[in-house]
Design an enzyme around this catalytic site. Sequence first.
Site, short mmCIF file in Angstrom:
data_model
loop_
_atom_site.label_atom_id
_atom_site.label_comp_id
_atom_site.label_asym_id
_atom_site.label_seq_id
_atom_site.Cartn_x
_atom_site.Cartn_y
_atom_site.Cartn_z
N ARG A 137 75.31 84.65 -16.67
CA ARG A 137 74.28 85.81 -16.83
C ARG A 137 74.63 87.24 -16.68
NH1 ARG A 137 70.84 83.90 -12.83
NH2 ARG A 137 69.39 85.01 -14.11
N GLU A 177 59.73 82.58 -18.15
CA GLU A 177 58.46 82.24 -17.51
C GLU A 177 57.54 83.59 -17.40
OE1 GLU A 177 58.79 81.32 -13.22
OE2 GLU A 177 56.64 80.44 -13.25
N LYS A 207 64.63 88.93 -10.15
CA LYS A 207 63.25 89.12 -9.93
C LYS A 207 62.68 89.26 -8.57
CE LYS A 207 61.27 86.88 -13.46
NZ LYS A 207 61.05 85.84 -14.39
#
Length: 568
Positions: free
Chosen positions: A264, A37, A274
């Site tokens: 991850r 994104e 983030k």
Amino acid sequence: MTTPESSTSSNFIRDLVAADRAAGKHGGRVVMRFPPEPNGYLHIGHAKSIVLNFGIAHESPGGVCHLRFDDTNPTTEDPEYVQAIQDDVRWLGFDWHGKIFYASDYFEQLYAFAIVLIKKGKAYVDSLTADQIREHRGTLTEPGRDSPYRTRSADENLDLFARMRAGKFSDGAHVLRAKIDMRSPNINLRDPILYRIRHAAHYRTGTAWCIYPSYDFAHPLSDAIEGITHSLCTLEFEDHRPLYDWVVAEADTPHRPQQIEFARLNLTSTVMSKRKLLELVGKQLVTGWDDPRLPTLKGLRRRGVTPEAIRAFCEHLGVAKRDAIVEMQLLEHFIREDLNKRSPRVMAVLRPLKVILDNYPEGAAEELDAVNNPEDVSAGTRKVPFSRTLYIEQDDFREDPPKQFYRLAPGREVRLRYGYIIKCVSATKDPRTGAVAELHCTYDPETRSGSPQEQRKVKATIHWVSAPHAATATIRLYHPLLLADQSKLPAEQDWTRSLNPQSLELLTGCLVEPSLRSAAPGSRFQFERQGYFCVDSDSSPKALLFNRTVSLKDAWAKVEKAQHKSQR
RNA sequence: UGGGGGAUCGUCUAGCGGUAGGACGCCGGCCUUUGGAGCCGGCUACCUAGGUUCGAUUCCUAGUCCCCCAGCCA
């Protein structure tokens, strides 16, 4: 293409893709995708995903990997990120062969799929408030309750949904929901929201839309539209897989992609979320997205890390489903391994200590031959000026040398790299501070590097620069972003209090050999005995500025540490 | 105490019923005009308990521990 020696280690995803291809699934095609994104910068965690997705595509005959922007939320996205992400993927060494995909390109198709679901009775417009929807959802242990609007007719839903699109309602007035099961033990299946009203301009579609699809609706369908065969994502989406499959099945797309989850990347002593990255940049706790202390690709790049090192690191990591925290030392290992082969060696004194060679003629100078890279003979040699007044590293002299300290001390000898053996005669001190101010030494003219009588051995060789020839530089050293011991901090405390206040160490008045005067921003060097450094993008010939990428392994530091320990 | 996942050296990872391997790290040695690099050697692991089997890290059962999910974020 991949030779046995260079082949990347297998993992369950690679194996599964290969097996599918061999079995002729999806017509034997392999279509991967990397779907960020555009709401932030890429970091090394993304690199793992990029290397995996593009890697699998590249090693599969005919395989491709799409770069797709998952841009379904207009309030968080920005073209700045779209550009930065492309730059970073390219810098990492991957190519998406022209076309870039955007979820926002599918808004019309997605809308049509929503109509299909409504007509099938598989989606409905809910007019509950956000709070009410939350209440109706139930909890982890209690089932949810149906919304009173759940039984609206298809016609009514069609009408409402059309008016949602037409901008007849304000944000939050209605949502489109999948009609699945409010009592499902999987909360993601309790009538998840497919569309929400957002009167916000999208960076690509402008104000053409005021309703936007959610991830759970847009993602599986985007994959289906693009013919993605294997849709990789991280573990937290495992619970979404039944929904992913439901959406694709109910939309009745000709192509059915498969979602596969993996763990991850987590790294010690840094932050990767983030939210935290955004906070660091926003509160100016770091200088920007490219601050070399950050694990962002931009930060690593500015720090001097090569894409090759990052790729090698990612390939080595492996892919599995268990949560893992990789030690920063492993990344550093791959950085050193790569830089060792390619970096020209050079001499630089970070914390200078003046040395006067009493028996070297005043005003004289000579040029010594220095090897540019012992790992690469083709790198050749260069000349390094030598004179009566030099600077050496403060750490390379001890007035009262501890055990196993091989460097300079009163009465002791040491070799100057590429030069002569020198002997320390005396040390003068600053009368005020008591600190060693300068050293008086003598040199042995017989011991010049390369001369026939150079056989004499001494315990240590140290680096140096010639005082009248050296260039001045500023050097930044980087230390871990986070304090080493996180355990002492209360869990609920503001996380920024666990930041290492000394993560940036600025050294001014450093002295570097004159060949560095013309070094271009971005170029990398090994400062002998110290580490790998790169010329910062803000550097200029008048104001040289270097970043330390990573230090060299330091055997003496270990010995010293052990000595301190045993003393206690 | 709902659902979904996961447990192998300090760390990451391989293993697919047949001697638990690799990498980082750590320890020791060799070599060295970088206490770098390189080379050699060593260290340490199958979550627990039962079961199946000639044989279980692997299959089964029961536990234990860890992670994720209650955004109109992705």
